[in-house]
Design a protein around this motif. Sequence first.
Motif, PDB file in Angstrom:
ATOM      1  N   THR A 185       0.851  -1.186   0.000  1.00 33.25           N
ATOM      2  CA  THR A 185       0.000   0.000   0.000  1.00 33.25           C
ATOM      3  C   THR A 185       0.896   1.248   0.000  1.00 33.25           C
ATOM      4  O   THR A 185       1.975   1.236   0.572  1.00 33.25           O
ATOM      5  CB  THR A 185      -0.931   0.044   1.216  1.00 33.25           C
ATOM      6  OG1 THR A 185      -0.180   0.369   2.395  1.00 33.25           O
ATOM      7  CG2 THR A 185      -1.633  -1.294   1.424  1.00 33.25           C
ATOM      8  N   GLY A 186       0.428   2.293  -0.673  1.00 37.72           N
ATOM      9  CA  GLY A 186       1.261   3.487  -0.787  1.00 37.72           C
ATOM     10  C   GLY A 186       2.470   3.265  -1.675  1.00 37.72           C
ATOM     11  O   GLY A 186       3.514   3.897  -1.489  1.00 37.72           O
ATOM     12  N   HIS A 187       2.327   2.421  -2.684  1.00 32.10           N
ATOM     13  CA  HIS A 187       3.490   2.043  -3.496  1.00 32.10           C
ATOM     14  C   HIS A 187       3.959   3.152  -4.425  1.00 32.10           C
ATOM     15  O   HIS A 187       5.049   3.081  -4.967  1.00 32.10           O
ATOM     16  CB  HIS A 187       3.175   0.790  -4.319  1.00 32.10           C
ATOM     17  CG  HIS A 187       2.278   1.028  -5.502  1.00 32.10           C
ATOM     18  ND1 HIS A 187       0.925   1.265  -5.374  1.00 32.10           N
ATOM     19  CD2 HIS A 187       2.536   1.083  -6.834  1.00 32.10           C
ATOM     20  CE1 HIS A 187       0.394   1.448  -6.568  1.00 32.10           C
ATOM     21  NE2 HIS A 187       1.347   1.343  -7.475  1.00 32.10           N
ATOM     22  N   LEU A 216      11.726  -5.221  -4.388  1.00 30.15           N
ATOM     23  CA  LEU A 216      11.027  -6.479  -4.153  1.00 30.15           C
ATOM     24  C   LEU A 216      10.915  -7.298  -5.431  1.00 30.15           C
ATOM     25  O   LEU A 216      11.070  -8.527  -5.408  1.00 30.15           O
ATOM     26  CB  LEU A 216       9.633  -6.202  -3.590  1.00 30.15           C
ATOM     27  CG  LEU A 216       9.566  -5.575  -2.197  1.00 30.15           C
ATOM     28  CD1 LEU A 216       8.119  -5.259  -1.838  1.00 30.15           C
ATOM     29  CD2 LEU A 216      10.191  -6.484  -1.147  1.00 30.15           C
ATOM     30  N   ALA A 217      10.635  -6.620  -6.539  1.00 28.59           N
ATOM     31  CA  ALA A 217      10.539  -7.330  -7.817  1.00 28.59           C
ATOM     32  C   ALA A 217      11.872  -7.967  -8.190  1.00 28.59           C
ATOM     33  O   ALA A 217      11.915  -9.109  -8.661  1.00 28.59           O
ATOM     34  CB  ALA A 217      10.079  -6.366  -8.906  1.00 28.59           C
ATOM     35  N   VAL A 227       2.052  -6.293  -6.119  1.00 29.56           N
ATOM     36  CA  VAL A 227       0.881  -5.525  -6.530  1.00 29.56           C
ATOM     37  C   VAL A 227       0.799  -4.297  -5.640  1.00 29.56           C
ATOM     38  O   VAL A 227       1.113  -4.364  -4.441  1.00 29.56           O
ATOM     39  CB  VAL A 227      -0.408  -6.361  -6.408  1.00 29.56           C
ATOM     40  CG1 VAL A 227      -1.643  -5.530  -6.754  1.00 29.56           C
ATOM     41  CG2 VAL A 227      -0.335  -7.594  -7.310  1.00 29.56           C
ATOM     42  N   GLY A 228       0.410  -3.169  -6.202  1.00 29.81           N
ATOM     43  CA  GLY A 228       0.301  -1.942  -5.434  1.00 29.81           C
ATOM     44  C   GLY A 228      -1.131  -1.584  -5.098  1.00 29.81           C
ATOM     45  O   GLY A 228      -2.088  -2.086  -5.712  1.00 29.81           O
ATOM     46  N   PRO A 262       7.932   3.517 -11.387  1.00 25.65           N
ATOM     47  CA  PRO A 262       7.692   2.341 -12.226  1.00 25.65           C
ATOM     48  C   PRO A 262       6.238   1.903 -12.147  1.00 25.65           C
ATOM     49  O   PRO A 262       5.578   2.058 -11.132  1.00 25.65           O
ATOM     50  CB  PRO A 262       8.625   1.282 -11.614  1.00 25.65           C
ATOM     51  CG  PRO A 262       8.818   1.718 -10.200  1.00 25.65           C
ATOM     52  CD  PRO A 262       8.805   3.211 -10.234  1.00 25.65           C
ATOM     53  N   GLU A 263       5.736   1.357 -13.240  1.00 23.61           N
ATOM     54  CA  GLU A 263       4.358   0.891 -13.281  1.00 23.61           C
ATOM     55  C   GLU A 263       4.278  -0.570 -12.852  1.00 23.61           C
ATOM     56  O   GLU A 263       5.042  -1.410 -13.335  1.00 23.61           O
ATOM     57  CB  GLU A 263       3.797   1.037 -14.702  1.00 23.61           C
ATOM     58  CG  GLU A 263       3.640   2.477 -15.168  1.00 23.61           C
ATOM     59  CD  GLU A 263       2.552   3.231 -14.435  1.00 23.61           C
ATOM     60  OE1 GLU A 263       1.665   2.565 -13.849  1.00 23.61           O
ATOM     61  OE2 GLU A 263       2.581   4.471 -14.440  1.00 23.61           O
ATOM     62  N   ILE A 264       3.373  -0.862 -11.938  1.00 17.32           N
ATOM     63  CA  ILE A 264       3.053  -2.239 -11.562  1.00 17.32           C
ATOM     64  C   ILE A 264       1.541  -2.333 -11.458  1.00 17.32           C
ATOM     65  O   ILE A 264       0.853  -1.307 -11.449  1.00 17.32           O
ATOM     66  CB  ILE A 264       3.717  -2.647 -10.227  1.00 17.32           C
ATOM     67  CG1 ILE A 264       3.160  -1.798  -9.064  1.00 17.32           C
ATOM     68  CG2 ILE A 264       5.229  -2.560 -10.298  1.00 17.32           C
ATOM     69  CD1 ILE A 264       3.501  -2.365  -7.695  1.00 17.32           C
ATOM     70  N   PRO A 265       0.989  -3.545 -11.390  1.00 14.54           N
ATOM     71  CA  PRO A 265      -0.469  -3.649 -11.178  1.00 14.54           C
ATOM     72  C   PRO A 265      -0.885  -2.883  -9.926  1.00 14.54           C
ATOM     73  O   PRO A 265      -0.260  -2.989  -8.880  1.00 14.54           O
ATOM     74  CB  PRO A 265      -0.682  -5.161 -11.002  1.00 14.54           C
ATOM     75  CG  PRO A 265       0.455  -5.791 -11.739  1.00 14.54           C
ATOM     76  CD  PRO A 265       1.625  -4.862 -11.546  1.00 14.54           C
TER      77      PRO A 265
END
Length: 357
Positions: free
Chosen positions: A6-8, A20-21, A28-29, A45-48
């Motif tokens: 949360t708050g990613h 982490l990736a 997931v964010g 960076p873009e993540i789900p």
Amino acid sequence: MRVLVTGHRGYIGTILVPMLADRGHDVVGLDTDLYRFSSFGEPPPEIPNLGMDIRDVALSDLQGFDAVLHLAGLSNDPLGDLDPALTYEINFHASVRLAKLAREAGVGRFVFSSSCSNYGAGGDDFLDESSLLNPVTPYGKSKVMVEWEVSALADEGFSPVFLRSATAFGVSPRLRFDLVLNNLVAWAFTTGVVRLKSDGMAWRPVVHIDDISRAFAAVLEAPRDLVHNRGFNVGRTTENYRVRDLAEIVRETVPGSSVELAPGAGADLRCYRVSCDRLPRTIPGFQPSWTARQGAQELYRAYADTGLVLEDFEGARYRRLQQLRLLMERGLLGRELRWVDAGTLPSSSTLLAGHSG
């Protein structure tokens, strides 16, 4: 592990998620992205992304996750003072509700981003995780309340961990200028003056966001019996400074700068020195490495590379409180910090055009 952060898209989250990736986690964010207009340099960076307010999380949103790393919230003392009731609603009530839902959903580990602000008016002696908590702001009080409530939820299937980070510093795609070292270097770079807004006598432990992020990864991956329902100060015991000493480090880092007290500068009630030995002693693979001097040098290079100017860092682009007030003034954000219509938001350049305050 499948991990929800949360708050990613915040100051720390944008550093933590790629880490982490890289360590092989499925990340997931969850972020409503209040500061989407405040990217410094390259965008995050873009993540789900579940793309919701932390107050709106449902049980179904949390099913299938092995861990929740909870960073979301109003992130500092000035924001907490904006509306103390709202601070408790988001930072306390929504956080405890999230933890209860996570336990119900079968999430095994819940890592809460707490703060050394918990110690508040701690004085000059070193404090450790067993020391009295004495928060002096709504932000600090909300963190303590979450620790108390979530700790009581611990059982053999749900393992909370509490990371009490020192005052953060360092470069991030969502850089914050309301943090002491980031702020002092910015003043020195843009004006030639290291501007102290207090008398500089208060103690403050500081820690780089890279070290904070590695602490999250370390407790996420640690054996349960080492970290279950425990609190850990995050930083280096050697990295406790009086604010005036941080100012001197900045003066030595930024050529031609000098230290000055702002008009009306007085004592800061927030004063604490902390021992950060428990976490590296518990998890020897985690050893924080950054110093304030290294951080000042990193910040100075980043400000030079981007051509930072005073109007940016003291205005609405990068200062959290000013940004939220501007969004409210423009009718884009409600008083409860919910988007009015996220589908019709302007571009960053349109929102901030001609606005420096």
